[in-house]
Design a protein around this motif. Structure first.
Motif, PDB file in Angstrom:
ATOM      1  N   GLU A 180       0.843  -1.197   0.000  1.00 26.53           N
ATOM      2  CA  GLU A 180       0.000   0.000   0.000  1.00 26.53           C
ATOM      3  C   GLU A 180       0.879   1.249   0.000  1.00 26.53           C
ATOM      4  O   GLU A 180       0.592   2.235  -0.682  1.00 26.53           O
ATOM      5  N   ILE A 181       1.975   1.191   0.746  1.00 24.56           N
ATOM      6  CA  ILE A 181       2.930   2.297   0.740  1.00 24.56           C
ATOM      7  C   ILE A 181       3.546   2.439  -0.650  1.00 24.56           C
ATOM      8  O   ILE A 181       3.710   3.547  -1.169  1.00 24.56           O
ATOM      9  N   ASN A 182       3.866   1.296  -1.292  1.00 17.44           N
ATOM     10  CA  ASN A 182       4.447   1.331  -2.639  1.00 17.44           C
ATOM     11  C   ASN A 182       3.564   2.088  -3.617  1.00 17.44           C
ATOM     12  O   ASN A 182       4.054   2.790  -4.502  1.00 17.44           O
ATOM     13  N   ARG A 183       2.253   1.916  -3.471  1.00 23.25           N
ATOM     14  CA  ARG A 183       1.325   2.538  -4.407  1.00 23.25           C
ATOM     15  C   ARG A 183       1.429   4.056  -4.364  1.00 23.25           C
ATOM     16  O   ARG A 183       1.115   4.741  -5.336  1.00 23.25           O
ATOM     17  N   MET A 184       1.881   4.581  -3.237  1.00 25.44           N
ATOM     18  CA  MET A 184       1.977   6.030  -3.083  1.00 25.44           C
ATOM     19  C   MET A 184       3.361   6.563  -3.452  1.00 25.44           C
ATOM     20  O   MET A 184       3.613   7.757  -3.357  1.00 25.44           O
ATOM     21  N   ILE A 185       4.274   5.657  -3.853  1.00 20.72           N
ATOM     22  CA  ILE A 185       5.625   6.073  -4.235  1.00 20.72           C
ATOM     23  C   ILE A 185       5.806   5.787  -5.721  1.00 20.72           C
ATOM     24  O   ILE A 185       5.792   4.631  -6.145  1.00 20.72           O
ATOM     25  N   ARG A 186       5.976   6.819  -6.510  1.00 25.23           N
ATOM     26  CA  ARG A 186       6.087   6.658  -7.959  1.00 25.23           C
ATOM     27  C   ARG A 186       7.256   5.739  -8.318  1.00 25.23           C
ATOM     28  O   ARG A 186       8.372   5.917  -7.847  1.00 25.23           O
ATOM     29  N   GLY A 187       6.987   4.759  -9.162  1.00 28.43           N
ATOM     30  CA  GLY A 187       8.022   3.861  -9.647  1.00 28.43           C
ATOM     31  C   GLY A 187       8.320   2.677  -8.749  1.00 28.43           C
ATOM     32  O   GLY A 187       9.100   1.798  -9.126  1.00 28.43           O
ATOM     33  N   LYS A 188       7.704   2.623  -7.565  1.00 28.81           N
ATOM     34  CA  LYS A 188       8.041   1.564  -6.610  1.00 28.81           C
ATOM     35  C   LYS A 188       7.509   0.205  -7.067  1.00 28.81           C
ATOM     36  O   LYS A 188       8.178  -0.818  -6.894  1.00 28.81           O
ATOM     37  N   LYS A 189       6.317   0.172  -7.654  1.00 37.31           N
ATOM     38  CA  LYS A 189       5.761  -1.100  -8.127  1.00 37.31           C
ATOM     39  C   LYS A 189       6.613  -1.667  -9.261  1.00 37.31           C
ATOM     40  O   LYS A 189       6.826  -2.877  -9.336  1.00 37.31           O
ATOM     41  N   GLN A 190       7.112  -0.799 -10.119  1.00 35.12           N
ATOM     42  CA  GLN A 190       8.007  -1.241 -11.191  1.00 35.12           C
ATOM     43  C   GLN A 190       9.289  -1.808 -10.604  1.00 35.12           C
ATOM     44  O   GLN A 190       9.817  -2.821 -11.079  1.00 35.12           O
ATOM     45  N   GLN A 191       9.795  -1.172  -9.555  1.00 35.24           N
ATOM     46  CA  GLN A 191      11.022  -1.643  -8.914  1.00 35.24           C
ATOM     47  C   GLN A 191      10.837  -3.046  -8.339  1.00 35.24           C
ATOM     48  O   GLN A 191      11.705  -3.910  -8.494  1.00 35.24           O
ATOM     49  N   VAL A 192       9.697  -3.277  -7.678  1.00 34.27           N
ATOM     50  CA  VAL A 192       9.419  -4.603  -7.116  1.00 34.27           C
ATOM     51  C   VAL A 192       9.375  -5.647  -8.228  1.00 34.27           C
ATOM     52  O   VAL A 192       9.952  -6.735  -8.104  1.00 34.27           O
ATOM     53  N   TYR A 193       8.696  -5.306  -9.321  1.00 30.93           N
ATOM     54  CA  TYR A 193       8.610  -6.228 -10.461  1.00 30.93           C
ATOM     55  C   TYR A 193      10.004  -6.546 -11.004  1.00 30.93           C
ATOM     56  O   TYR A 193      10.331  -7.715 -11.264  1.00 30.93           O
ATOM     57  N   ASP A 194      10.834  -5.527 -11.168  1.00 35.87           N
ATOM     58  CA  ASP A 194      12.184  -5.726 -11.697  1.00 35.87           C
ATOM     59  C   ASP A 194      13.032  -6.584 -10.758  1.00 35.87           C
ATOM     60  O   ASP A 194      13.812  -7.441 -11.213  1.00 35.87           O
ATOM     61  N   GLU A 195      12.879  -6.358  -9.461  1.00 35.46           N
ATOM     62  CA  GLU A 195      13.640  -7.147  -8.490  1.00 35.46           C
ATOM     63  C   GLU A 195      13.199  -8.611  -8.510  1.00 35.46           C
ATOM     64  O   GLU A 195      14.030  -9.523  -8.418  1.00 35.46           O
ATOM     65  N   HIS A 196      11.899  -8.840  -8.626  1.00 31.56           N
ATOM     66  CA  HIS A 196      11.402 -10.211  -8.767  1.00 31.56           C
ATOM     67  C   HIS A 196      12.000 -10.873 -10.010  1.00 31.56           C
ATOM     68  O   HIS A 196      12.366 -12.055  -9.979  1.00 31.56           O
TER      69      HIS A 196
END
Length: 231
Positions: A180-196
């Protein structure tokens, strides 16, 4: 002023009461973090944590740049079911430390042992997560959990998997708050995807050292984010 004991939990309960009473109406924007902190006589950190839990459980909706809005649900019924206790920042960090111990080695083992079916499950979870990168309405917790669960299964260690399963409720609660915190930080969801993806690619390549390192980086970044925002 709210007492210092279990501040985040008390802030959560107080916001829920005010939503239920209509003081914070459905379809209306909640006061800002700063305003709520002033209302309750606390710092912004416990307010932010309480709002994250409310968003993760569907009571409020967080909009980037637009604060938190009370969702048009059957609030009276829903709030009674919202029984998630607020995890303290220290507990969330401790859980991530536990995950780092379990999952870094699980990733290394999965690179050596995962079957084609388990690698496929990781890939499918990544596809689901990719679809949600630009979706501000969903946090992607199911896809995120599915990926990590597939890695744990790929380790082929029943005791390790059992340990992971036993903490899954706590794991999912913390994950929802974190995402939920990630959703409020621009680019964070992309970062999680890339790390996965880096974890997945190392597992598919059969490289245990790279898989271990990729998972360590992924979880370390999550830990650093939470330490910055919650502690």
């Amino acid at each position: 002023m709210i007492e210092r004991r279990k501040v985040s939990h008390q802030v959560l309960d107080e916001i829920k009461k005010r939503i239920k009473s209509g003081e914070f109406p459905v379809n209306e924007k909640l006061p800002s973090e700063t305003e709520l902190a002033e209302i309750f006589g606390v710092s912004r950190s416990p307010v932010r944590e309480a709002l994250s839990v409310l968003a993760a459980t569907g009571v409020v909706e967080s909009k980037q740049g637009g604060g938190s809005w009370v969702r048009p649900l059957q609030i009276t019924d829903f709030l009674e079911k919202t029984t998630l206790e607020v995890m303290t920042p220290a507990e969330m960090i401790q859980l991530l430390e536990t995950r780092m111990i379990l999952e870094t080695e699980a990733a290394a083992l999965a690179a050596e042992r995962a079957t084609e079916a388990e690698r496929k499950a990781m890939a499918e979870a990544q596809k689901d997560l990719e679809k949600l990168i630009d979706d501000d309405e969903q946090i992607g917790d199911e896809a995120d959990f599915a990926f990590h669960q597939a890695v744990m299964k790929g380790a082929k260690n029943p005791i390790l998997l059992s340990t992971f399963t036993n903490i899954s409720d706590l794991y999912n609660k913390a994950m929802k708050i974190s995402l939920e915190i990630n959703r409020m930080i621009r680019g964070k969801k992309q970062q999680v995807y890339d790390e996965h993806n880096k974890v997945y690619e190392a597992i598919v390549a059969g490289d245990p050292e790279a898989a271990r390192e990729a998972m360590h980086i992924h979880l370390s970044n999550s830990k650093e984010k939470l330490e910055t925002l919650l502690v």
